[in-house]
Design a protein around this motif. Sequence first.
Motif, short mmCIF file in Angstrom:
data_model
loop_
_atom_site.label_atom_id
_atom_site.label_comp_id
_atom_site.label_asym_id
_atom_site.label_seq_id
_atom_site.Cartn_x
_atom_site.Cartn_y
_atom_site.Cartn_z
N TRP A 1 0.84 -1.20 0.00
CA TRP A 1 0.00 0.00 0.00
C TRP A 1 0.87 1.25 0.00
CZ3 TRP A 1 -5.49 0.08 1.07
CH2 TRP A 1 -6.05 -1.19 1.20
N PHE A 2 0.36 2.29 -0.61
CA PHE A 2 0.96 3.62 -0.48
C PHE A 2 0.23 4.29 0.68
CE2 PHE A 2 1.45 2.69 -5.02
CZ PHE A 2 2.80 2.99 -5.22
N ILE A 3 0.92 4.59 1.77
CA ILE A 3 0.31 5.27 2.90
C ILE A 3 1.16 6.49 3.24
CG2 ILE A 3 -0.36 5.08 5.33
CD1 ILE A 3 -0.86 2.10 4.84
N TYR A 4 0.53 7.65 3.24
CA TYR A 4 1.24 8.90 3.47
C TYR A 4 0.53 9.71 4.55
CZ TYR A 4 2.51 7.71 -1.34
OH TYR A 4 2.90 7.03 -2.47
N ASN A 5 1.26 10.60 5.19
CA ASN A 5 0.69 11.62 6.06
C ASN A 5 1.05 12.96 5.44
OD1 ASN A 5 -0.46 10.05 8.26
ND2 ASN A 5 1.64 9.44 8.67
N LEU A 6 0.07 13.58 4.81
CA LEU A 6 0.30 14.82 4.08
C LEU A 6 -0.64 15.90 4.56
CD1 LEU A 6 0.49 13.29 0.47
CD2 LEU A 6 2.41 13.92 1.94
N ASP A 7 -0.14 17.13 4.60
CA ASP A 7 -0.94 18.29 4.99
C ASP A 7 -1.60 18.91 3.77
OD1 ASP A 7 -0.43 18.33 7.76
OD2 ASP A 7 1.53 19.25 7.43
N ARG A 8 -2.60 19.74 4.04
CA ARG A 8 -3.22 20.52 2.97
C ARG A 8 -2.15 21.33 2.25
NH1 ARG A 8 -8.08 23.12 6.52
NH2 ARG A 8 -9.09 21.17 7.03
N GLY A 9 -2.25 21.37 0.94
CA GLY A 9 -1.30 22.13 0.14
C GLY A 9 -0.01 21.38 -0.15
N GLU A 10 0.18 20.21 0.44
CA GLU A 10 1.42 19.46 0.25
C GLU A 10 1.33 18.59 -1.01
OE1 GLU A 10 4.46 16.76 2.95
OE2 GLU A 10 2.60 17.50 3.83
N THR A 11 2.50 18.39 -1.64
CA THR A 11 2.63 17.56 -2.83
C THR A 11 3.69 16.50 -2.57
OG1 THR A 11 1.99 19.38 -4.27
CG2 THR A 11 3.22 17.60 -5.29
N TYR A 12 3.43 15.29 -3.04
CA TYR A 12 4.39 14.20 -2.85
C TYR A 12 4.44 13.36 -4.12
CZ TYR A 12 6.96 10.44 -0.61
OH TYR A 12 7.93 9.52 -0.29
N THR A 13 5.65 13.01 -4.54
CA THR A 13 5.84 12.18 -5.73
C THR A 13 6.38 10.82 -5.31
OG1 THR A 13 6.20 14.11 -7.14
CG2 THR A 13 7.03 11.99 -7.96
N ASP A 14 5.83 9.78 -5.90
CA ASP A 14 6.25 8.41 -5.61
C ASP A 14 6.26 7.63 -6.92
OD1 ASP A 14 6.98 6.09 -4.22
OD2 ASP A 14 5.48 6.39 -2.67
N VAL A 15 6.58 6.33 -6.83
CA VAL A 15 6.70 5.50 -8.03
C VAL A 15 5.97 4.18 -7.82
CG1 VAL A 15 8.31 4.34 -9.60
CG2 VAL A 15 8.92 6.55 -8.61
N LEU A 16 5.16 3.82 -8.80
CA LEU A 16 4.50 2.53 -8.87
C LEU A 16 5.35 1.64 -9.78
CD1 LEU A 16 1.97 0.60 -8.85
CD2 LEU A 16 1.15 1.94 -10.77
N LEU A 17 5.61 0.41 -9.36
CA LEU A 17 6.41 -0.52 -10.16
C LEU A 17 5.49 -1.57 -10.75
CD1 LEU A 17 9.28 -1.36 -11.04
CD2 LEU A 17 9.35 -2.81 -9.00
N LEU A 18 5.38 -1.59 -12.10
CA LEU A 18 4.62 -2.62 -12.80
C LEU A 18 5.57 -3.75 -13.17
CD1 LEU A 18 2.53 -0.57 -15.38
CD2 LEU A 18 1.69 -1.70 -13.33
N LYS A 19 5.11 -5.00 -13.04
CA LYS A 19 5.92 -6.16 -13.37
C LYS A 19 5.12 -7.10 -14.27
CE LYS A 19 8.30 -6.42 -8.94
NZ LYS A 19 8.62 -7.28 -7.81
N ASN A 20 5.70 -7.45 -15.40
CA ASN A 20 5.10 -8.45 -16.28
C ASN A 20 5.96 -9.70 -16.20
OD1 ASN A 20 4.01 -10.05 -18.26
ND2 ASN A 20 4.30 -8.58 -19.91
N THR A 21 5.50 -10.70 -15.48
CA THR A 21 6.27 -11.93 -15.35
C THR A 21 5.80 -13.00 -16.33
OG1 THR A 21 4.81 -12.70 -13.58
CG2 THR A 21 6.79 -11.49 -12.92
N SER A 22 4.97 -12.61 -17.27
CA SER A 22 4.48 -13.56 -18.28
C SER A 22 5.36 -13.49 -19.52
CB SER A 22 3.03 -13.24 -18.64
OG SER A 22 2.97 -12.12 -19.51
N ASP A 23 5.06 -14.35 -20.47
CA ASP A 23 5.78 -14.33 -21.75
C ASP A 23 4.94 -13.63 -22.81
OD1 ASP A 23 3.81 -16.19 -22.08
OD2 ASP A 23 5.13 -17.83 -22.67
N LYS A 24 3.99 -12.82 -22.38
CA LYS A 24 3.09 -12.12 -23.28
C LYS A 24 3.22 -10.60 -23.12
CE LYS A 24 -1.69 -11.80 -24.46
NZ LYS A 24 -2.51 -12.39 -25.35
N ARG A 25 3.04 -9.90 -24.20
CA ARG A 25 3.04 -8.43 -24.21
C ARG A 25 1.64 -7.95 -23.84
NH1 ARG A 25 2.91 -4.61 -29.22
NH2 ARG A 25 4.32 -2.98 -28.55
N TRP A 26 1.54 -6.93 -22.95
CA TRP A 26 0.26 -6.43 -22.49
C TRP A 26 0.18 -4.92 -22.59
CZ3 TRP A 26 -3.57 -9.66 -21.71
CH2 TRP A 26 -3.29 -10.97 -21.34
#
Length: 142
Positions: free
Chosen positions: A41-66
Motif C-alpha cells: 500500500w501507499f500510505i502517506y501523512n500529508l498536509d493541505r497544500g502538500e505535494t508528494y511524488t512516488d513511483v509505482l512498479l509494474l511487473k510483467n512476469t508472463s511471456d506475453k506483451r500487455w
Amino acid sequence: MRRIVLCLSLLLTLITPSFWASTWWVGWEPLNPLDINNPGWFIYNLDRGETYTDVLLLKNTSDKRWKIVLYPADYIAPSGGWFDVKQRTEIMKKMGKWVTLEESEVILEPNTTKQIPFTISIPLDSEPWETSGAIMMQQFDP
C-alpha cells in the motif's frame, strides 16, 4: 495532518481462474514502500497544500506483451465489499482528482518491469481527515 491511503487494484472482467493462472501475470507494488507493515500500500501523512511524488512498479512476469491502462480513483462506501472505488467514467473529487500519473497507458513487454511516477497534490481546501483511493489497473491485449 491528513492520512492518505492509496491502494493498488486490478480491474478484471470475465477472467476465469484457470486463465489467470496459466496465461498471464502482471503485478504492481510501491517501488519504495514507506510503511513496512503494509508494503503493498501507499500510505502517506500529508498536509493541505502538500505535494508528494512516488513511483509505482509494474511487473510483467508472463511471456506475453500487455497494454496496461492505469487511472486514479476515489474510494466509495462499499456495497458489501471491503474496498470499492469509482469507475473510470465517473467524476473524481478526491484521490482520483488529486493523483496525477506520469503515464496512464503503457505497453509492458514480456518479463519486464516499468516504473510509473505519480504525484499526489492535496488541495488547500480539502477536508482534514483520512482519505482513501486507488490506482486502478486494466490489462488488455495490445
